[in-house]
Every structure is written in structure tokens, then in C-alpha cells.
Design an enzyme around this catalytic site. Structure first.
Site, PDB file in Angstrom:
ATOM      1  N   GLU A 186      17.345   9.202  -4.004  1.00 38.01           N
ATOM      2  CA  GLU A 186      17.575   9.924  -2.751  1.00 38.01           C
ATOM      3  C   GLU A 186      16.242   9.912  -2.029  1.00 38.01           C
ATOM      4  OE1 GLU A 186      17.914  11.985   0.051  1.00 38.01           O
ATOM      5  OE2 GLU A 186      17.939  13.803  -1.166  1.00 38.01           O
ATOM      6  N   CYS A 198      15.001  16.084   4.136  1.00 34.50           N
ATOM      7  CA  CYS A 198      15.267  14.646   4.218  1.00 34.50           C
ATOM      8  C   CYS A 198      16.393  14.396   5.209  1.00 34.50           C
ATOM      9  CB  CYS A 198      15.538  14.051   2.853  1.00 34.50           C
ATOM     10  SG  CYS A 198      16.841  14.863   2.008  1.00 34.50           S
TER      11      CYS A 198
HETATM   12  C1  UN1 Z   1      16.699  17.334   0.988  1.00 39.92           C
HETATM   13  O1  UN1 Z   1      16.142  17.531   2.073  1.00 39.92           O
HETATM   14  O2  UN1 Z   1      16.126  16.687   0.077  1.00 39.92           O
HETATM   15  O3  UN1 Z   1      21.848  18.808   3.638  1.00 39.92           O
HETATM   16  C2  UN1 Z   1      18.023  17.889   0.637  1.00 39.92           C
HETATM   17  C3  UN1 Z   1      20.801  19.470   3.592  1.00 39.92           C
HETATM   18  C4  UN1 Z   1      20.534  20.251   2.328  1.00 39.92           C
HETATM   19  C5  UN1 Z   1      19.887  19.387   1.302  1.00 39.92           C
HETATM   20  C6  UN1 Z   1      18.695  18.614   1.777  1.00 39.92           C
HETATM   21  N1  UN1 Z   1      21.764  20.772   1.818  1.00 39.92           N
HETATM   22  O4  UN1 Z   1      20.013  19.525   4.519  1.00 39.92           O
END
Ligand code: UN1
Length: 507
Positions: free
Chosen positions: A265, A299
Site C-alpha cells: 500500500e 495516503c
Molecule cells: C493511509 O493514509 O495510509 O481512507 C490510510 C482513509 C483512511 C485510511 C488511510 N481510512 O483515508
């Protein structure tokens, strides 16, 4: 802060009190190599001991021994451990959420939201522990039966990032544990304390469960070398890594060379399209949360906005007002929406991207450093003449690039024209447009939303993305299959042995 609110406790005192409320014994962790800082004011809260490569090896060997026992425990009973963990997380929610705020700099509601995400995946995994089912499949051979069965895989390594210091581990751990896989966790060296907090809460669940094998969940601490030892270990059967694409490029070949499972990821450069039929009020709120939430350090953060030229002036005007007025400050304070950046390097990256955007003809609104201890910035809105320069890469900071478009097909092509493929969305009330966006020829991302922003996913769906995002899927849907091995079983209790494909082999 309003005049009647109580003053906030000093950062270090607050963090130490929160850790001890969670049951962490800091004396047992004391070391000299992993400083745990709070981005709220940059202060060192504690210094932990880094795990040596030999200790990583020992941790994985212990986890493997735990695997040999844990795989014998029926999955619904394994689910009971995760159910208890969910209960302990409910009890610890305020403290753990506070620790996330203190160590990752998230505002209170987002810190609590992250713990809620852990609770949600525990609930999901508990139910899943009675649903780890395979298919029964028609066989061409008379008197035979064909089916598939799912079995525990082995040790699951987790490498997590600072920005979701607890939830991402839990997406992996909750599934891995019900699937029969012990977990060895290397958290980001920027957030070692939240990992200790989580481990302390998990141990409470283990104590209530009673007869679990030792070492079902272990934390190892340190930088890239510690992660590398975990990735290379032959007894880590599945490795889930969250972080930059550069980190993924280092990790993936090592896993591939030993044929281990990878759940990657990695980076995102997420976009939203705002079409002429969009509800602008709703779009504004969706964009604001996705682009500025977590100070642009998710992310899934919205980084690129394509706005139809007919509504561009109206929307950009409102966005500028929102960007100029959003409260930046101590994330623990009620009303703050933007906490600090994680460190100075994050600010340097932001500044470099803004300078480059200006050189490309971009018009920058905001982005100034806020004068207080820690690294605080105003979020930046950048009107770009076209999609060029820093807009094509992920900068982990609150920068939103805006480009105008005329034709939706062109906007979709622009949104897909980046290396990453994590999250995307369209704001439109025209069903022809939204259906195109989520179709085979629409967004190429793992997440494609309509009339909500690209960030803030719930755990029921599979989470992850394509291209340089790495292709892994975590959390809901059938992501659990990555943590198990599938066996296809063909069974025959007839008196004959017909061969498949009509092959004859009579001896
Ligand atoms: C991340 O930023 O690594 O969808 C995960 C989202 C959160 C998870 C982000 N539930 O923004």
C-alpha cells in the site's frame, strides 16, 4: 482557545500520562536509539531501544512457533481473541486516540476516528472468523468431489507508516489473527509509542482470552534496517507494507525473490473532478476534508482537483476562503482542523513543491509557515495552468493543485495520467458522467467515489490501489484471502479412477 477552556497539559506530561493509562511500562522500553517526538512541539517524549537484526530473527522464530499452535485453534475461537481486543480498544479509545494526536499530530476527532477504525475492523474480523469459506465446484469425474479449503499461511509481517500509526496495523493484524497468522509489527520510527500503546491494549485481550500461544503479536522498533530484516526473513510468509513507493520498490523484489506474499500500500496522488452539475456546497466540504484533513498526510489525501471551467471561478473562490480561514494549531485544542506536519523534512518537501509549482506558472494561495514550536503550515491552494511539475508526484503535505477542464474525457485522462492509482472521486449529479467515471474506461484507481472525496474510506471495502500504489488490498471485502493459503481438494470414494481430460493410463 476559548477563554473558559482549561489550558492544555504540557506535551511530554500528557504523553507520559496517556502511555501509563494505557498500561505501557516505559522503563522497560528505555533505550538510546529511537527518539519518540511529538510533532505538536518537536519535543522528545521518550527514547526507545532499536531491535537488532538478531532480535528480529528471534522474534520471527517465536512467531513461527506461535503459528504452529495457533493454526490448530478453530477460527471462530481465534475470532474470540479479536472480539476481546475490540472490547479493550473500546475501553482504551480516548487514551489511544489521545496518543495518536500526541505522536502523529492528528486532531482529536481524527485520532479517535483512527481508533474507531481499529474497532470496526475487529468487529468485521470477528464475524469473518465464521466465514472463512471456500467453494464446492462441479467436477467432470463421476463419483468425485472438488472443493477449496482455506488454511492459515504463516507469520504476517507488518510495516506501517506514521500517518496511520495504529489503524493500518489493525487492518492487517485483525484479519491475520483470525486467519491463523501471528503478527510481527515494525511501526514507523516516527511513531514508536502508539505501537507500544496498542501492544499494551492487545495484551489485556490476551490475558482475558487465557490460552493463546505466546508471541501472537510482537513489536520490533527501528528504521529501515529493522524492516529489511523482517522482509528478508524466510519465515515471514506474508508481508504487508504501507509507505512510499520508494520503500515498496526496495521491499517488493526481496519478497518476490523468496516467493513470499506481498501486500503493498504505497503512494497515492489522488484526484477529484468537479463537474458543472455538482452540488458545490457538498463538493466544497468533501474537498476541504480530503485535501486538508490530517494536514494532507493521508495516503488518500486529495492532491489534484480538476474543475469544469463553467464553475471554476465560483468553486475556487469558495475554496480560497476556506483555505484562508481553516484553524491551524495544537491538534488537541477544540476547533483545530489542521495539526502539525510530522517533521521538518515534510516542510522542506512542501516548500520545494510550491517553489517548483510557481516556476511552472502556478499561482500559490497560502502555504506559509506558522510561527510556533513544531512544524505548522497554512494549507496551500495552487492554481496550475496545466498538470505539470510537482503536480505529477505525491508531496506529503497540504497542497491542493487545481486545473480547469472543459471535457470530462480529458479530465479523466488527466486524473489517470499519474504513476499512482489509489483514490479518486467525481462530484456530479449527471448519471452519465458518474457511470462513465466508475466504468471500465473511467478512473483507474482502487478507490473511485461519487459525490464524496477520495479519502476517509470505511473498513468494509477492500482498501488499496493500482500501478505504483502497489496493487495490495487490505481491510474489508475478501482481502482476508491474502493471509491464507488456498488448497483445491479433489476427493474420490468411488470404485473407479477416471482421469481428467479423458486421459487413459491403464497399467
Ligand atoms: C493511509 O493514509 O495510509 O481512507 C490510510 C482513509 C483512511 C485510511 C488511510 N481510512 O483515508
Amino acid at each position: 482557545m476559548n477563554a473558559h477552556a482549561r489550558p492544555l497539559p504540557a506535551v511530554r506530561d500528557d504523553a507520559l500520562a496517556t502511555l501509563s493509562a494505557l498500561g505501557v511500562d516505559l522503563a522497560a522500553l528505555a533505550g538510546a536509539d529511537v527518539p519518540a517526538r511529538s510533532p505538536i512541539n518537536g519535543e522528545v517524549i521518550a527514547t526507545l531501544r532499536a531491535t537488532t537484526p538478531a532480535q528480529v530473527d528471534a522474534a520471527v522464530e517465536r512467531a513461527h512457533l506461535a503459528f504452529l499452535d495457533w493454526r490448530r485453534v478453530p477460527a471462530p475461537r481465534r475470532g474470540e481473541l479479536v472480539r476481546l481486543f475490540g472490547e479493550e480498544l473500546r475501553a482504551a479509545k480516548d487514551h489511544l486516540g489521545r496518543l495518536v494526536a500526541l505522536e502523529a499530530g492528528k486532531v482529536t476527532s481524527e485520532g479517535l476516528g483512527e481508533v474507531q477504525e481499529m474497532i470496526d475492523i475487529c468487529d468485521f474480523a470477528t464475524g469473518l472468523s465464521r466465514q472463512l469459506h471456500g467453494l464446492t465446484i462441479a467436477t467432470e469425474r463421476p463419483g468425485h468431489r472438488m472443493m477449496e479449503t482455506w488454511h492459515p499461511l504463516g507469520v504476517c509481517g507488518v510495516i506501517s507508516a506514521f500517518n496511520f500509526p495504529v489503524a493500518v496495523w489493525c487492518w492487517n493484524a485483525a484479519l491475520a489473527l483470525v486467519c491463523g497468522d501471528p503478527v510481527v509489527w515494525k511501526p514507523s520510527e516516527k511513531t514508536p509509542l502508539t505501537a507500544q500503546g496498542v501492544q499494551a491494549v492487545f495484551e489485556k485481550a490476551l490475558a482475558r482470552f487465557g490460552d493463546a500461544p505466546a508471541h501472537l503479536s510482537q513489536v520490533i522498533q527501528g528504521g529501515a534496517q529493522v524492516g529489511a530484516a523482517l522482509v528478508a526473513h524466510p519465515k515471514v510468509a506474508v508481508l504487508s507494507a504501507t509507505g512510499s513507493t520508494a520503500m515498496g520498490r526496495a521491499v517488493a523484489p526481496v519478497l518476490a525473490a523468496r516467493f513470499a506474499r506481498a501486500i503493498l500500500e504505497l503512494g497515492g496522488n489522488n484526484a477529484a473532478i468537479v463537474a458543472p452539475s455538482a452540488d458545490l456546497e457538498l463538493a466544497l466540504r468533501g474537498i476541504a476534508f480530503s485535501a486538508m484533513g490530517t494536514a494532507g498526510q493521508r495516503c488518500t489525501t486529495l492532491r489534484r482537483l480538476f474543475v469544469h471551467e463553467d464553475i471554476a471561478d465560483a468553486l475556487i473562490g469558495r475554496l480560497k476562503a476556506a483555505y484562508a480561514s481553516v484553524p491551524v494549531g495544537d491538534p488537541r485544542e477544540a476547533g483545530t482542523l489542521l495539526g502539525p506536519l510530522i517533521d521538518q523534512a515534510a516542510y522542506d518537501g512542501m516548500k520545494a513543491a510550491l517553489t517548483e509549482a510557481q516556476a511552472c506558472g502556478g499561482k500559490v494561495h497560502g502555504g506559509e509557515r506558522v510561527d510556533r514550536p513544531g512544524v505548522y503550515v497554512r494549507p496551500a491552494l495552487v492554481e496550475m495552468p496545466s498538470q505539470t511539475g510537482p503536480m505529477l508526484r505525491e508531496t506529503f503535505a497540504p497542497i491542493l493543485y487545481v486545473v480547469r477542464y472543459r471535457d470530462l474525457t480529458e479530465a479523466i485522462a488527466l486524473q489517470n495520467a499519474t504513476a499512482a492509482g489509489l483514490a479518486s472521486s467525481i462530484f456530479s449529479n449527471d448519471v452519465r458522467e458518474t457511470e462513465l467515471f466508475i466504468s471500465d474506461i473511467g478512473s483507474d484507481c482502487g478507490i473511485a467515489n461519487v459525490n464524496i472525496g477520495p479519502s476517509g474510506a470505511e473498513i468494509g471495502g477492500a482498501f488499496g490501489g493500482e500501478k505504483e500504489t502497489g496493487g495490495g488490498r487490505e481491510a474489508g471485502s475478501d482481502s482476508w484471502k491474502a493471509y491464507m493459503r488456498r488448497a483445491t481438494n479433489t476427493l474420490n470414494y468411488s470404485r473407479d479412477l477416471p482421469l481428467a481430460q479423458g486421459v487413459k493410463f491403464d497399467v
